[in-house]
Design an enzyme around this catalytic site. Structure first.
Site, PDB file in Angstrom:
ATOM      1  N   LYS A 136      24.993-107.890 -20.484  1.00 37.07           N
ATOM      2  CA  LYS A 136      24.807-106.476 -20.843  1.00 37.07           C
ATOM      3  C   LYS A 136      25.878-105.576 -20.218  1.00 37.07           C
ATOM      4  O   LYS A 136      25.955-104.389 -20.527  1.00 37.07           O
ATOM      5  CB  LYS A 136      23.410-106.008 -20.421  1.00 37.07           C
ATOM      6  CG  LYS A 136      22.292-106.730 -21.169  1.00 37.07           C
ATOM      7  CD  LYS A 136      20.918-106.353 -20.653  1.00 37.07           C
ATOM      8  CE  LYS A 136      19.827-107.115 -21.399  1.00 37.07           C
ATOM      9  NZ  LYS A 136      19.857-108.563 -21.132  1.00 37.07           N
ATOM     10  N   SER A 175      11.315-108.056  -0.723  1.00 38.15           N
ATOM     11  CA  SER A 175       9.863-108.271  -0.830  1.00 38.15           C
ATOM     12  C   SER A 175       9.376-109.233   0.244  1.00 38.15           C
ATOM     13  O   SER A 175       9.829-110.381   0.311  1.00 38.15           O
ATOM     14  CB  SER A 175       9.515-108.831  -2.216  1.00 38.15           C
ATOM     15  OG  SER A 175       8.207-109.366  -2.232  1.00 38.15           O
TER      16      SER A 175
END
Length: 269
Positions: free
Chosen positions: A127, A33
């Site tokens: 996760k 970005s």
């Protein structure tokens, strides 16, 4: 020389801030970005004016560009924080999650080996343990890749691979706390996926301090070249309890002034 990927993100940015305080010879900021890179460059340049900064717009999926950066700058330590981390978005953008989290990691790791980088630390997630979603599975693949490369790299002057797993970080981009703050500002309701949904939480600063400790421990290990560190994040907290606490901290009453609405589990949860 220290290189940080995803340097403009929540974790990457805090890594840059804390590493800058140790006065490295050079800080290389890799970020996809433009605006995020501009922000972190301006902040660090203002706080550490003498620190040599090299801001680079780079997609970790661009193998040729990644290789060129490592060949030219030869970083000694790499912190790989660039990733697609949002669970439901990963479920609906499977190819993008795999390309960034798996192939992007492969590009960074292979470039590190070629440049004789001393150590590469990858930011992973809880996760990845018995993964039930695309994000977790892609990070587990990335972990396995780094482990395999670490095994093959045993010997002198070889790159060490370190992985750090942790859970949700308070205040990070896309986390539940900024969402609740936004919903509170609008007068509610606060949305929770399920009454019994729990998460492990820690602050960004705490998480990054432990990441740096893991990097130091992993780099000091002589017997093994690859290792996975799992942070002790305390006890899991119910999201409903967090919502209630935030409403009360705002001086309001749960279910009277501000409602809590259960929206159902999202894809991948």
């Amino acid at each position: 020389k220290v290189l940080v990927t995803g340097a403009g993100g929540s974790i990457g940015g805090e890594l840059v801030r804390q590493i800058a305080a140790f006065d490295p010879a050079q800080m290389i900021l890799l970020e996809l970005s433009e605006f995020a890179l501009y922000q972190i460059q301006r902040e660090i340049a203002g706080a550490f004016s003498a620190l040599p900064l090299v801001p680079i717009l780079c997609d970790v999926r661009n193998q040729a560009h990644v290789n060129s950066i490592f060949e030219t700058l030869s970083p000694q330590i790499v912190f790989h924080a660039a990733a697609i981390k949002h669970v439901p978005l990963s479920e609906s953008n499977i190819e993008e999650a795999i390309l960034t989290n798996v192939f992007g990691t492969a590009n960074i790791a292979e470039a590190a080996i070629a440049a004789r980088t001393e150590a590469m630390l990858m930011i992973s997630t809880d996760k990845a343990v018995n993964p039930t979603n695309v994000m977790g599975a892609s990070k587990r693949l990335a972990e396995s890749l780094c482990q395999a490369l670490g095994e093959s790299e045993k010997g002198e002057h070889k790159t060490k691979f370190i992985t750090v797993r942790f859970g949700n970080v308070l205040g990070s981009v896309g986390s539940v706390v900024p969402l609740f703050e936004e919903q509170l500002a609008k007068g509610g309701p606060l949305t929770v996926t399920h009454p019994e949904m729990t998460r492990y939480f820690m602050t960004i600063r705490e998480a990054v301090e432990l990441v740096l400790q893991a990097a130091a421990l992993g780099a000091a290990m002589q017997e093994r070249k690859e290792c996975i560190f799992v942070l002790d994040m305390g006890e899991p907290m119910r999201i409903t309890d967090l919502a209630v606490q935030m409403i009360r901290l705002a001086g309001l009453k749960p279910d009277e002034d501000i409602k809590i609405v259960y929206t159902g589990l999202r894809p991948g949860e």
